[in-house]
Design a protein around this motif. Structure first.
Motif, PDB file in Angstrom:
ATOM      1  N   MET A 210       0.828  -1.211   0.000  1.00 22.75           N
ATOM      2  CA  MET A 210       0.000   0.000   0.000  1.00 22.75           C
ATOM      3  C   MET A 210       0.854   1.250   0.000  1.00 22.75           C
ATOM      4  O   MET A 210       1.851   1.332   0.702  1.00 22.75           O
ATOM      5  CB  MET A 210      -0.889   0.031   1.252  1.00 22.75           C
ATOM      6  N   LYS A 211       0.419   2.199  -0.786  1.00 29.99           N
ATOM      7  CA  LYS A 211       1.151   3.466  -0.793  1.00 29.99           C
ATOM      8  C   LYS A 211       0.746   4.311   0.402  1.00 29.99           C
ATOM      9  O   LYS A 211      -0.406   4.322   0.804  1.00 29.99           O
ATOM     10  CB  LYS A 211       0.848   4.223  -2.078  1.00 29.99           C
ATOM     11  N   THR A 212       1.716   5.002   0.911  1.00 31.69           N
ATOM     12  CA  THR A 212       1.420   5.897   2.021  1.00 31.69           C
ATOM     13  C   THR A 212       1.217   7.304   1.486  1.00 31.69           C
ATOM     14  O   THR A 212       2.100   7.868   0.856  1.00 31.69           O
ATOM     15  CB  THR A 212       2.578   5.916   3.032  1.00 31.69           C
ATOM     16  N   ALA A 213       0.053   7.839   1.748  1.00 27.66           N
ATOM     17  CA  ALA A 213      -0.212   9.204   1.309  1.00 27.66           C
ATOM     18  C   ALA A 213       0.573  10.171   2.179  1.00 27.66           C
ATOM     19  O   ALA A 213       0.824   9.913   3.348  1.00 27.66           O
ATOM     20  CB  ALA A 213      -1.690   9.508   1.414  1.00 27.66           C
ATOM     21  N   LEU A 214       0.932  11.268   1.556  1.00 29.16           N
ATOM     22  CA  LEU A 214       1.673  12.269   2.315  1.00 29.16           C
ATOM     23  C   LEU A 214       0.774  13.439   2.660  1.00 29.16           C
ATOM     24  O   LEU A 214      -0.079  13.834   1.882  1.00 29.16           O
ATOM     25  CB  LEU A 214       2.859  12.774   1.500  1.00 29.16           C
ATOM     26  N   CYS A 215       0.995  13.951   3.833  1.00 30.06           N
ATOM     27  CA  CYS A 215       0.256  15.122   4.276  1.00 30.06           C
ATOM     28  C   CYS A 215       0.563  16.293   3.342  1.00 30.06           C
ATOM     29  O   CYS A 215       1.725  16.606   3.106  1.00 30.06           O
ATOM     30  CB  CYS A 215       0.684  15.453   5.709  1.00 30.06           C
ATOM     31  N   PRO A 216      -0.450  16.916   2.783  1.00 27.93           N
ATOM     32  CA  PRO A 216      -0.215  18.031   1.855  1.00 27.93           C
ATOM     33  C   PRO A 216       0.353  19.269   2.534  1.00 27.93           C
ATOM     34  O   PRO A 216       0.832  20.182   1.873  1.00 27.93           O
ATOM     35  CB  PRO A 216      -1.606  18.318   1.274  1.00 27.93           C
ATOM     36  N   ILE A 217       0.293  19.294   3.838  1.00 30.26           N
ATOM     37  CA  ILE A 217       0.783  20.463   4.562  1.00 30.26           C
ATOM     38  C   ILE A 217       2.259  20.329   4.875  1.00 30.26           C
ATOM     39  O   ILE A 217       3.052  21.220   4.574  1.00 30.26           O
ATOM     40  CB  ILE A 217      -0.009  20.660   5.861  1.00 30.26           C
ATOM     41  N   CYS A 218       2.632  19.230   5.479  1.00 31.91           N
ATOM     42  CA  CYS A 218       4.021  19.121   5.937  1.00 31.91           C
ATOM     43  C   CYS A 218       4.756  17.943   5.310  1.00 31.91           C
ATOM     44  O   CYS A 218       5.910  17.712   5.619  1.00 31.91           O
ATOM     45  CB  CYS A 218       4.052  19.018   7.452  1.00 31.91           C
ATOM     46  N   ARG A 219       4.081  17.220   4.438  1.00 26.44           N
ATOM     47  CA  ARG A 219       4.729  16.140   3.688  1.00 26.44           C
ATOM     48  C   ARG A 219       5.101  14.938   4.541  1.00 26.44           C
ATOM     49  O   ARG A 219       5.930  14.143   4.141  1.00 26.44           O
ATOM     50  CB  ARG A 219       5.980  16.655   2.986  1.00 26.44           C
ATOM     51  N   LYS A 220       4.531  14.818   5.717  1.00 30.83           N
ATOM     52  CA  LYS A 220       4.743  13.607   6.495  1.00 30.83           C
ATOM     53  C   LYS A 220       3.694  12.588   6.080  1.00 30.83           C
ATOM     54  O   LYS A 220       2.654  12.961   5.539  1.00 30.83           O
ATOM     55  CB  LYS A 220       4.599  13.917   7.988  1.00 30.83           C
ATOM     56  N   PRO A 221       3.958  11.333   6.357  1.00 28.02           N
ATOM     57  CA  PRO A 221       2.945  10.315   6.048  1.00 28.02           C
ATOM     58  C   PRO A 221       1.637  10.624   6.756  1.00 28.02           C
ATOM     59  O   PRO A 221       1.620  10.971   7.934  1.00 28.02           O
ATOM     60  CB  PRO A 221       3.574   9.022   6.587  1.00 28.02           C
ATOM     61  N   SER A 222       0.553  10.519   6.029  1.00 25.17           N
ATOM     62  CA  SER A 222      -0.736  10.858   6.618  1.00 25.17           C
ATOM     63  C   SER A 222      -1.170   9.783   7.601  1.00 25.17           C
ATOM     64  O   SER A 222      -0.807   8.620   7.482  1.00 25.17           O
ATOM     65  CB  SER A 222      -1.784  11.014   5.527  1.00 25.17           C
ATOM     66  N   ALA A 223      -1.963  10.210   8.551  1.00 26.19           N
ATOM     67  CA  ALA A 223      -2.446   9.292   9.566  1.00 26.19           C
ATOM     68  C   ALA A 223      -3.845   8.818   9.217  1.00 26.19           C
ATOM     69  O   ALA A 223      -4.626   9.543   8.607  1.00 26.19           O
ATOM     70  CB  ALA A 223      -2.459   9.983  10.921  1.00 26.19           C
ATOM     71  N   GLU A 224      -4.127   7.607   9.607  1.00 25.14           N
ATOM     72  CA  GLU A 224      -5.419   7.016   9.272  1.00 25.14           C
ATOM     73  C   GLU A 224      -6.583   7.864   9.774  1.00 25.14           C
ATOM     74  O   GLU A 224      -7.596   8.015   9.108  1.00 25.14           O
ATOM     75  CB  GLU A 224      -5.496   5.616   9.886  1.00 25.14           C
ATOM     76  N   ASP A 225      -6.403   8.427  10.923  1.00 21.73           N
ATOM     77  CA  ASP A 225      -7.496   9.190  11.541  1.00 21.73           C
ATOM     78  C   ASP A 225      -7.669  10.580  10.958  1.00 21.73           C
ATOM     79  O   ASP A 225      -8.671  11.241  11.192  1.00 21.73           O
ATOM     80  CB  ASP A 225      -7.245   9.335  13.048  1.00 21.73           C
ATOM     81  N   HIS A 226      -6.680  11.006  10.225  1.00 21.95           N
ATOM     82  CA  HIS A 226      -6.714  12.408   9.785  1.00 21.95           C
ATOM     83  C   HIS A 226      -6.503  12.548   8.289  1.00 21.95           C
ATOM     84  O   HIS A 226      -6.080  13.588   7.826  1.00 21.95           O
ATOM     85  CB  HIS A 226      -5.647  13.205  10.534  1.00 21.95           C
ATOM     86  N   LYS A 227      -6.770  11.502   7.572  1.00 18.19           N
ATOM     87  CA  LYS A 227      -6.563  11.564   6.124  1.00 18.19           C
ATOM     88  C   LYS A 227      -7.193  12.808   5.509  1.00 18.19           C
ATOM     89  O   LYS A 227      -8.303  13.170   5.888  1.00 18.19           O
ATOM     90  CB  LYS A 227      -7.176  10.323   5.475  1.00 18.19           C
ATOM     91  N   PRO A 228      -6.551  13.426   4.549  1.00 13.96           N
ATOM     92  CA  PRO A 228      -5.230  13.050   4.025  1.00 13.96           C
ATOM     93  C   PRO A 228      -4.088  13.703   4.791  1.00 13.96           C
ATOM     94  O   PRO A 228      -2.977  13.733   4.305  1.00 13.96           O
ATOM     95  CB  PRO A 228      -5.291  13.573   2.593  1.00 13.96           C
ATOM     96  N   PHE A 229      -4.385  14.186   5.951  1.00 15.54           N
ATOM     97  CA  PHE A 229      -3.352  14.891   6.713  1.00 15.54           C
ATOM     98  C   PHE A 229      -2.699  13.967   7.726  1.00 15.54           C
ATOM     99  O   PHE A 229      -3.178  12.870   7.972  1.00 15.54           O
ATOM    100  CB  PHE A 229      -3.939  16.116   7.405  1.00 15.54           C
TER     101      PHE A 229
END
Ligand SMILES: [Zn+2]
Length: 51
Positions: free
Chosen positions: A1-20
């Protein structure tokens, strides 16, 4: 599975806060939309001196 990146800080997004990655980044993004922390470039000159 690809890990989405947070559009704000470019860290891997968290399941609870997708896409952040966190609630904070989500709020930052919201703040941008509401113009709190994001200065919009004024495309039209605001000349409201009639108030
Ligand atoms: Zn983030």
């Amino acid at each position: 599975m690809k890990t989405a990146l947070c559009p704000i800080c470019r860290k891997p997004s968290a399941e609870d806060h997708k896409p952040f990655c966190s609630r904070r980044c989500r709020e930052v993004d919201l703040g941008r939309w509401f113009g709190e922390d994001y200065k919009l470039s004024t495309e039209e000159p605001l000349t409201n001196d009639g108030e």
